[in-house]
Design an enzyme around this catalytic site. Sequence first.
Site, PDB file in Angstrom:
ATOM      1  N   LYS A  79      33.521  53.182  42.699  1.00 58.23           N
ATOM      2  CA  LYS A  79      33.026  53.146  44.076  1.00 58.23           C
ATOM      3  C   LYS A  79      33.127  54.469  44.824  1.00 58.23           C
ATOM      4  O   LYS A  79      34.090  55.202  44.702  1.00 58.23           O
ATOM      5  CB  LYS A  79      33.765  52.080  44.893  1.00 58.23           C
ATOM      6  CG  LYS A  79      33.460  50.647  44.555  1.00 58.23           C
ATOM      7  CD  LYS A  79      31.978  50.306  44.583  1.00 58.23           C
ATOM      8  CE  LYS A  79      31.357  50.426  45.953  1.00 58.23           C
ATOM      9  NZ  LYS A  79      31.847  49.429  46.891  1.00 58.23           N
ATOM     10  N   SER A 105      37.569  53.158  46.262  1.00 60.46           N
ATOM     11  CA  SER A 105      38.116  51.798  46.236  1.00 60.46           C
ATOM     12  C   SER A 105      39.419  51.830  45.453  1.00 60.46           C
ATOM     13  O   SER A 105      39.543  52.561  44.474  1.00 60.46           O
ATOM     14  CB  SER A 105      37.113  50.865  45.562  1.00 60.46           C
ATOM     15  OG  SER A 105      37.775  49.739  45.027  1.00 60.46           O
TER      16      SER A 105
END
Length: 446
Positions: A287, A281
Site C-alpha cells: 500500500k 499500511s
Amino acid sequence: MGTLWGGRFTKQTDAVVAEFTNSIHFDHVLAKYDCLASLAHIAVLKKTKLLTISEHRQLEGGLNRILKSIDAGTFMPDFQFEDIHSYIQHLLEKDKRVGKAALKLHTCRSRNDQVTLDTKIYCLDQILGIERQLTILIQNLTELADKNAHIVMPGFTHLQHAIPVALFDQLNAYCEMFRRDEVRLMNIFESIRLYMGAGAVAGTMIPSANYQQKLSVDFHKDIEPPICPVDTVSDRDFVLDMLYAEAMIGQHLSRMAEDLILWATKEFDFIDIDDAFCTGSSLMPNKKNPDVLEMVRGYAGRLYGNLTSVFIMMKGLPLSYNRDMQLDKEPLFESTDLILKELAVVAALVKNIKFKESSIQDQLEDECLYATDIADHLVKNGVAFKDAHRIVGELIKYKIDQNVELRALSEAELHRIHPSLSQDIINRVINPQRSISEKKSIKRGK
Ligand code: ARG
C-alpha cells in the site's frame, strides 16, 4: 493570581470558576497583538496627558521588552492568570524599569475594547500570512500546469468521462478558486476598522481626536476613534468573515484533494504522488496511501464546524459585550492554524506530482469522448445542432450495440446512420489535440 478587578469582591474566585472562565491557555496567541494595541493605547494616554513623558517611556520600554521576548520565542505565558491581558499587566508591574507607571496602563480601557482590537490585529496579520501561502500554492500549481501544458486528459462531468480537456485548464481551475480566496481575504483586510476608545460600552473621557493614530506595525491601517462604541465591543463580524474565508479555502483544498485522491487510484491512474507525501499500511506491504489529501478533505468539516459554532454562539446575543464572545477564539485560532498548515503541505505535495502520460493517452482512445466534436463538425457543415445531436447519438448507440470502433466503420455503414457522416470526418475529429484546439472560447493570457 492578579486579576484586573477584585475591589468589590469579598471572596476569592472559586478554583472551579477560574478554571472554567480563564482563557489564557488559548488567548496567549494574542500576546503580540495585545502589546501592539497597548503601545497605541499609551500613545493616546500620553497625548491626553494621562501619562507623563517618562511614564510613557517606561511603559513603552516594558511593552517592547515583552514584544522582543515573543519574537525570540522566550515568552512563556503563565496559565494561572485569567487571560493574556491580565498576564501582560502583571509582567509590566513586575518589571522594575516600568515601576508604578504599570498601574496606569489600563486607564480609560476595558478588556471589551482591548480584546476586540487585539483580535482584529491578529486577523490582519494572519490574512497576510495566509495570503503568502496562497501565493506559493498558486505558483506551484501554475508551474505544474505549465510543465504539463501539452497534456490532454478526459474531462469529467458527473464524474463520468465527458470530453477531452486541457490538463492546464483542469489545474488552472484550482488556481482560480485560490485567486478568489485571495480577493476574499483582501476584502476582509480592507473592511476591518481598528477602533479604540469604546471603553466597556459607552466610550471614554479621552477626546476622540486623540485616538486617531498609526498602528505601530506596517499594516497600512490607522487606529480610529469608535463611531459607535456599543457596536465596537459587540462586533464579531470580522471573526465570522475570517472563519468563512478559511472554510472556503478549506472547501477548495478538499475538492482538489478529492480529485488528486481519485487521480492516484489504479482506476483513474492519472498521477503519481511522491513517496515523501504518502504513507503506508501496517499490514499490507503493497500500500501507498494518500493520507495527507484525505486529511485535507476531512479537515474541511472542522473548518465548517468552527464557522458554524461562532455563528450559533453569536446568535441572539444582546448588546453589547457578553462573555460568550470569548468562545470565538479557539475556533478562530484553530481554523487559521489549520489553513496555514494545509496550504503549506498541499503546496509541497503538488510540486511533486507526476502525470502518467501514457495511461492518460490510453484513456483518450475512448471514441465516445469525441461525440460532441463530431456534432460540432456536422454543425459547421450546415446540420442543425439538434439534428447533429441525434445523429451522433445514434452513431454512439450503434458503436455500443455492435461493440465496434467508429474508426473501423465502413463508408457505407456511416452513410446508413446518416449521409452527412464519413470516414474522413471520423478520422479527423477523433483526435485529442484537435479537440482542444477547436475550443476557441477560452480567454488565454492575462
Ligand atoms: N477574555 C475575554 C474575551 O476574550 C476578554 C474580555 C473580558 N471582558 C470582561 N468584561 N470579562 O472575550
